[in-house]
Motif scaffolding. Structure first.
Motif, short mmCIF file in Angstrom:
data_model
loop_
_atom_site.label_atom_id
_atom_site.label_comp_id
_atom_site.label_asym_id
_atom_site.label_seq_id
_atom_site.Cartn_x
_atom_site.Cartn_y
_atom_site.Cartn_z
N LEU A 131 6.61 -81.72 0.15
CA LEU A 131 7.97 -81.23 -0.10
C LEU A 131 7.97 -79.71 -0.04
CD1 LEU A 131 8.71 -83.67 -2.98
CD2 LEU A 131 10.17 -83.43 -0.95
N LYS A 158 6.61 -78.59 -12.19
CA LYS A 158 5.54 -79.52 -12.59
C LYS A 158 4.33 -78.74 -13.09
CE LYS A 158 6.72 -83.15 -9.28
NZ LYS A 158 6.23 -84.04 -8.21
N GLU A 200 8.75 -77.77 -6.79
CA GLU A 200 9.04 -78.54 -5.58
C GLU A 200 10.54 -78.81 -5.49
OE1 GLU A 200 5.14 -81.52 -5.18
OE2 GLU A 200 7.04 -82.29 -5.94
N LYS A 201 11.01 -79.03 -4.30
CA LYS A 201 12.36 -79.56 -4.10
C LYS A 201 12.43 -80.91 -4.82
CE LYS A 201 16.42 -80.01 -2.04
NZ LYS A 201 17.51 -79.06 -2.40
N VAL A 203 13.61 -84.64 -5.36
CA VAL A 203 14.11 -85.76 -4.55
C VAL A 203 14.89 -86.70 -5.46
CG1 VAL A 203 13.48 -87.66 -3.00
CG2 VAL A 203 12.04 -85.61 -3.10
N GLN A 232 9.39 -98.75 -12.49
CA GLN A 232 8.68 -98.10 -13.58
C GLN A 232 9.64 -97.81 -14.70
OE1 GLN A 232 6.37 -94.74 -12.66
NE2 GLN A 232 5.96 -95.32 -10.56
N GLU A 288 0.83 -86.45 -5.11
CA GLU A 288 -0.47 -86.23 -5.73
C GLU A 288 -1.46 -87.31 -5.32
OE1 GLU A 288 0.06 -87.43 -10.27
OE2 GLU A 288 1.65 -86.08 -9.64
N THR A 438 13.14 -95.43 -8.10
CA THR A 438 12.55 -95.16 -9.43
C THR A 438 13.59 -95.17 -10.55
OG1 THR A 438 12.69 -92.80 -8.98
CG2 THR A 438 10.59 -93.87 -8.51
C1 MV4 Z 1 9.10 -85.93 -8.36
C2 MV4 Z 1 10.37 -86.55 -8.43
C3 MV4 Z 1 11.37 -86.05 -7.63
N1 MV4 Z 1 11.13 -84.97 -6.84
N2 MV4 Z 1 8.93 -84.87 -7.55
C4 MV4 Z 1 7.02 -88.50 -11.80
C5 MV4 Z 1 5.59 -88.82 -11.98
C6 MV4 Z 1 4.84 -87.84 -11.16
N3 MV4 Z 1 3.67 -88.46 -10.59
C7 MV4 Z 1 5.80 -87.38 -10.14
N4 MV4 Z 1 7.10 -87.78 -10.59
C8 MV4 Z 1 8.21 -87.42 -9.90
N5 MV4 Z 1 8.07 -86.37 -9.07
C9 MV4 Z 1 9.93 -84.41 -6.82
N6 MV4 Z 1 9.72 -83.33 -6.05
C10 MV4 Z 1 10.53 -87.66 -9.26
C11 MV4 Z 1 9.44 -88.08 -10.02
C12 MV4 Z 1 9.69 -89.24 -10.84
C13 MV4 Z 1 9.09 -90.44 -10.56
C14 MV4 Z 1 8.19 -90.56 -9.51
C15 MV4 Z 1 7.59 -91.75 -9.24
C16 MV4 Z 1 7.92 -92.85 -10.00
C17 MV4 Z 1 8.79 -92.76 -11.06
C18 MV4 Z 1 9.38 -91.55 -11.35
C19 MV4 Z 1 10.27 -91.47 -12.41
C20 MV4 Z 1 10.85 -90.27 -12.69
C21 MV4 Z 1 10.56 -89.14 -11.91
#
Ligand code: MV4
Length: 454
Positions: A131, A158, A200-201, A203, A232, A288, A438
Motif C-alpha cells: 500500500l 501502525k 499506510e493508506k 483500506v 474475524q 505483513e 473483515t
Molecule cells: C489494515 C487495515 C486497513 N488498511 N491496514 C489488522 C490486523 C493487522 N494484521 C492489520 N490489520 C489491518 N490493517 C490498512 N492499510 C485493516 C486492518 C484490519 C483487519 C485486517 C485483517 C483482518 C481483520 C481486520 C480487522 C480490522 C482491521
C-alpha cells in the motif's frame, strides 16, 4: 534425520506436532506446566517434563526452562508451534548456540519480518504490491502529517513491532492526526517496548487473504495457495477457508510466483504465511509476514494434501523441497475451518472449567484438531481455542453443508463455546454467497442483536 524433538507448546498444536513426529518415526518430548499435568500433549509424547507453574512467563515462555528441558532430554530440535516462542528470534539464537535446531526460519529472517516497516520495504523492493505509505519509521508527528497528505486520508498508523491489530489507529482527517499519533506511539512503547510507527493508506472493508509458503535451505520456495480469513472478531479469526472465492488459478499463480522469487532472495526457510489485504476492486496489498506455522494451516493441508508440519520438520533437517513434496502441488476441492473457542457467547470472555461431555463429529471429509476430552479441564491461564473443526468438500457448497451438519453434531458441555455462533455464521445468506470482508462479524452481531430485541 532428527531422532528426538522437543515440542515447545501446549494444546492442539502440541498434539499436531506429535502426530507429525510419530509418522516420521521421531521421538517426542513434551514440556508442560503444573496446570497441564493431565493434558494430552504430555500423555502422547514419548517423554514429558514439567517445566514450572501455570503462568506462561514461568513455564512455556521461560527460555532457560525450555532449553534446560531440551538439554536434559538431549533433543536434536525444537518445534515451537504457534504463539509463545515461535517468532522470538532471540530464542531461535539460543537454540542455535546450544546446537539444537530451531524448526523455523533463520533468526535474522524472523527479525526482519518482525519489524513490519522493514518487511514492507523488502517486499516493495522485490516487486510485491504494497500500500502507499511512509518509507521506514516515522521520526516525528510532522513527518506523519506529510506522509498522510501525500497518501491521502484515511490513513492507518501502525506499530513497527506490532501485528495482530495492536497499536493501530485509523486517521480520517488532519485534525485527528496529532492526538492519534501520540496515542499510537505511547501504546506501542508500552506494549512492545518500541514506539516506532509507520503509516499506510487505509483500506475500507478489506478481505484478509494470506498465502502459505514453504522454503528449503537451498533457495527453493513454493506457494501452496491462499486462505481467506476475513471472518474475524477483534483480530481473532473465527473461520478460515481455501480457496478464496475472489482468486482464480491465474491470480493465484501470479502472486505465488512473485512471492517465491522474493522469499528465495530473502533466504526464507521453512513454513511461512504472507498476509494481504484485498481491496474492494480485488487488488491484493502485502501487509505483513508470519514466520511460523499458523492455527489455520489445516485448511491448506485439506486442499493440497501436503502435511505442512511434517514438511517443516523435513525442511529443518535439510531435506530438499522436491524430496519433501514428492510431486507437483495440486489444489482440490474446498476446505473450511471453524475455531471453536471456550468463551461466553455474548461477552466473548474465556470460559474455563471442566468439560463434562465431549462428542466431536466425524464422517467423510471431517477433521478435528483438538487436545480437549470429556472430563478434561480447560485451565484459565491460556488461549481459549479448544478445537478446530475442519471440513473438505468437492466445492464450497459441499464444504458449507458439511460444516453445518458437523457443527450440529458437535457436543461440548461444561464450558461455553463459540459453536452456536459458528452455526449462525454458516447459516447466514451473505456468508453462503461469499459476500464477506473483515467487517462481517460486527455487522452480523449487530443485526442478530436487533432481531432478538424485536
Ligand atoms: C489494515 C487495515 C486497513 N488498511 N491496514 C489488522 C490486523 C493487522 N494484521 C492489520 N490489520 C489491518 N490493517 C490498512 N492499510 C485493516 C486492518 C484490519 C483487519 C485486517 C485483517 C483482518 C481483520 C481486520 C480487522 C480490522 C482491521
Amino acid at each position: 534425520m532428527f531422532k528426538k524433538i522437543l515440542v515447545a507448546n501446549r494444546g492442539e498444536i502440541a498434539l499436531r506436532v506429535i502426530c507429525a513426529c510419530k509418522e516420521l518415526d521421531i521421538r517426542t518430548v513434551a514440556i508442560y506446566s503444573e496446570a497441564d499435568r493431565h493434558s494430552l500433549h504430555a500423555r502422547f509424547a514419548d517423554e514429558a517434563i514439567c517445566i514450572g507453574p501455570p503462568q506462561l512467563a514461568q513455564s512455556y515462555l521461560n527460555i532457560p526452562c525450555v532449553i534446560s528441558a531440551a538439554e536434559i532430554a538431549n533433543v536434536d530440535a525444537i518445534h515451537p508451534g504457534y504463539g509463545l516462542l515461535a517468532e522470538n528470534a532471540n530464542f531461535a539464537e539460543v537454540c542455535e548456540a546450544c546446537h539444537i535446531k530451531f524448526i523455523g526460519p533463520p533468526p535474522e529472517v524472523t527479525r526482519l519480518m518482525g519489524e513490519k516497516e522493514k518487511a514492507r520495504a523488502a517486499m516493495k523492493k522485490a516487486g510485491v504490491p504494497i500500500l502507499p505509505g511512509s518509507e521506514g519509521v516515522i521520526a516525528a508527528e510532522g513527518e506523519a502529517m506529510e506522509w498522510a497528505r501525500q497518501v491521502g486520508f484515511p490513513v492507518i498508523i501502525k506499530a513497527s513491532a506490532g501485528g495482530g491489530g495492536r497499536g493501530m489507529r485509523i486517521v480520517r482527517n488532519e485534525e485527528e492526526l496529532p492526538g492519534l499519533f501520540k496515542a499510537a506511539s505511547s501504546e506501542a512503547a508500552a506494549s512492545f517496548g518500541n514506539g516506532d510507527l509507520y503509516l499506510e493508506k487505509y483500506v475500507e472493508r478489506p478481505r484478509h487473504i494470506e498465502f502459505q509458503v514453504l522454503g528449503d535451505a537451498y533457495g527453493s520456495v513454493v506457494s501452496l495457495g491462499e486462505r481467506e480469513c476475513s471472518i474475524q472478531r477483534r483480530h481473532q479469526k473465527l473461520l478460515e477457508e481455501s480457496p478464496s472465492t475472489q482468486m482464480t488459478p491465474e491470480s493465484r499463480a501470479q502472486i505465488g510466483e512473485v512471492l517465491c522469487k522474493t522469499l528465495s532472495g530473502i533466504g526464507y526457510v521453512n513454513a511461512g504465511t504472507v498476509e494481504f489485504l484485498m481491496d474492494e476492486d480485488g487488488r491484493l496489498h502485502f501487509i505483513e509476514m508470519n514466520t511460523r506455522i499458523q492455527v489455520e494451516h489445516p485448511v491448506t493441508e485439506m486442499v493440497t494434501d501436503v502435511d505442512l508440519v511434517k514438511s517443516q520438520i523435513l525442511l529443518a533437517a535439510g531435506e530438499r523441497m522436491k524430496t519433501v513434496l514428492q510431486g507437483p502441488i495440486v489444489h482440490r476441492g474446498h476446505a473450511i475451518e471453524c475455531r471453536i473457542n471456550a468463551e461466553h457467547p455474548e461477552k466473548f470472555t474465556p470460559s474455563a472449567g471442566k468439560i463434562t461431555a465431549f462428542h466431536p463429529p466425524g464422517g467423510t471429509g471431517v477433521r478435528i484438531d483438538t487436545a480437549a476430552y470429556a472430563e478434561g479441564v480447560i485451565p484459565p491461564y491460556y488461549d481459549s481455542l479448544i478445537a478446530k473443526l475442519i471440513v473438505r468438500g468437492r466445492d464450497r457448497n459441499e464444504a458449507v453443508s458439511r460444516m453445518s451438519r458437523a457443527l450440529e453434531m458437535f457436543i461440548v458441555e461444561g464450558v461455553y463455546t463459540s459453536i452456536p455462533l459458528h452455526r449462525k455464521i454458516l447459516a447466514d445468506p451473505d456468508f453462503r454467497a461469499g459476500r464477506i470482508n473483515t467487517n462481517f462479524i460486527e455487522r452480523f452481531l449487530n443485526t442478530s442483536k436487533k432481531e432478538s430485541a424485536t
